[in-house]
Design a protein around this motif. Sequence first.
Motif, mmCIF file in Angstrom:
data_model
loop_
_atom_site.group_PDB
_atom_site.id
_atom_site.type_symbol
_atom_site.label_atom_id
_atom_site.label_comp_id
_atom_site.label_asym_id
_atom_site.label_seq_id
_atom_site.Cartn_x
_atom_site.Cartn_y
_atom_site.Cartn_z
ATOM 1 N N TYR A 11 30.611 1.516 34.011
ATOM 2 C CA TYR A 11 30.293 0.128 33.674
ATOM 3 C C TYR A 11 31.572 -0.698 33.530
ATOM 4 O O TYR A 11 31.633 -1.852 33.972
ATOM 5 N N GLN A 12 32.595 -0.117 32.933
ATOM 6 C CA GLN A 12 33.865 -0.814 32.799
ATOM 7 C C GLN A 12 34.475 -1.087 34.170
ATOM 8 O O GLN A 12 35.008 -2.169 34.426
ATOM 9 N N ALA A 13 34.363 -0.110 35.067
ATOM 10 C CA ALA A 13 34.865 -0.293 36.434
ATOM 11 C C ALA A 13 34.086 -1.403 37.137
ATOM 12 O O ALA A 13 34.650 -2.187 37.913
ATOM 13 N N LEU A 14 32.785 -1.478 36.862
ATOM 14 C CA LEU A 14 31.942 -2.523 37.443
ATOM 15 C C LEU A 14 32.381 -3.901 36.956
ATOM 16 O O LEU A 14 32.492 -4.852 37.739
ATOM 17 N N LEU A 15 32.656 -4.023 35.657
ATOM 18 C CA LEU A 15 33.095 -5.306 35.094
ATOM 19 C C LEU A 15 34.423 -5.750 35.700
ATOM 20 O O LEU A 15 34.661 -6.936 35.923
ATOM 21 N N GLU A 16 35.300 -4.781 35.952
ATOM 22 C CA GLU A 16 36.634 -5.080 36.480
ATOM 23 C C GLU A 16 36.663 -5.179 38.003
ATOM 24 O O GLU A 16 37.693 -5.496 38.581
ATOM 25 N N ARG A 17 35.523 -4.820 38.637
ATOM 26 C CA ARG A 17 35.485 -4.724 40.107
ATOM 27 C C ARG A 17 36.621 -3.845 40.612
ATOM 28 O O ARG A 17 37.360 -4.201 41.542
ATOM 29 N N ASN A 18 36.775 -2.707 39.992
ATOM 30 C CA ASN A 18 37.890 -1.800 40.259
ATOM 31 C C ASN A 18 37.710 -1.106 41.606
ATOM 32 O O ASN A 18 36.806 -0.292 41.791
ATOM 33 N N THR A 19 38.594 -1.414 42.555
ATOM 34 C CA THR A 19 38.466 -0.855 43.905
ATOM 35 C C THR A 19 38.710 0.650 43.951
ATOM 36 O O THR A 19 38.320 1.314 44.904
ATOM 37 N N LYS A 44 27.694 -9.920 36.653
ATOM 38 C CA LYS A 44 27.528 -8.569 36.133
ATOM 39 C C LYS A 44 26.350 -8.475 35.160
ATOM 40 O O LYS A 44 26.187 -9.322 34.275
ATOM 41 N N PRO A 45 25.522 -7.423 35.302
ATOM 42 C CA PRO A 45 24.372 -7.242 34.409
ATOM 43 C C PRO A 45 24.800 -6.666 33.061
ATOM 44 O O PRO A 45 25.932 -6.194 32.897
#
Length: 352
Positions: A11-19, A44-45
């Motif tokens: 979820y943290q990676a999703l928030l950061e859009r971590n490639t 982001k949900p």
Amino acid sequence: MITDLKKKEFYQALLERNTEYEGSFFVGVKSTGVFCRPTCPARKPKFENCEFFFTPQEALLASFRPCKRCSPLSHPNQVSELVQKLVQAVEENPEKEWREKDFRELSVDESTARRQFKKRFGMTFVQYARARRMGLAMKEIRSGKAVIDAQLHTGYKSGSGFRDAFSRIMGDTPTSVQENSILTVSWLDTRMGPMITIADETELYLLEFVDRRGLEREVEILRNKTKAAIIPGKTEPIQSIEREVDLYFKGELTEFKTPIKWLGTPFQKRVWAKLREIPFGETRPYSEIACEIGKPTSTRAVAGANGANQIALVVPCHRVIRSDGTLGGYGGGIARKKWLIDLEGKGSSLIK
């Protein structure tokens, strides 16, 4: 089974859009019924509305439909049909000097082509086509043809215009090109994110994830070491590594055969050679690599050589970990390193 701790990490990676997490997981959004890749640009949900999956197949089976914004069923940054059409047109007639009417004949908007090429290759389409023409000119001059012949073959009526254009792209004048070499660069889409590959006609020089920190510096170092011009295109080593990387990510290849070129110190080359001896599906600590090359007190230097590797996957620096079992560093990102180790672990169990 995805643990609660892993869900929070995703979820943290999703928030950061971590490639770095591209291809590692997919997220289903319960409130909309769609599933996305980690780098989706959509709003982001909330965490409680997320359901995480390792593969798009799992998300589909859970009744989620693919997001139209991030296209989770395609490769990340997959090349558009327009770019494919124009690249193919260049390859069919690389000597061609493109005019406005040429775009109209292909039913292509010139400004759209400029924008999409800039996004993908860091240069406009006209710059791409010109670099391709100059690459051919360089080959002709190096093979012994007269500069005037190469000039006319690439469509330049003016000798001074040809020399100026040649120097801007190649970094040198046409008359001195025989002392230099030429490298070819290409973009490779993978499920873990796009990679850049550089090779000459016989060997692979670089294979890296495009979001690797310091990649621009790596390419500049490579250019300086080889005294080479780097132009877009494909050679046999690039075509070979594209096939092998595709099979590797499908779990169908355990050993790369593409010839590689190492540009490093004697110590670095010894470390890289030892890395290639680590069996598929296994890992080794830095300290063990140091002992195996006869330098037991050089663990830190081994780690440095590991980080200086420019040929990811083929020279498997991701298989080297710390003595305490933690992953250590990786140029492509820790998330990718873990994913690659897990992928090979599953593949090795099938082989055995």
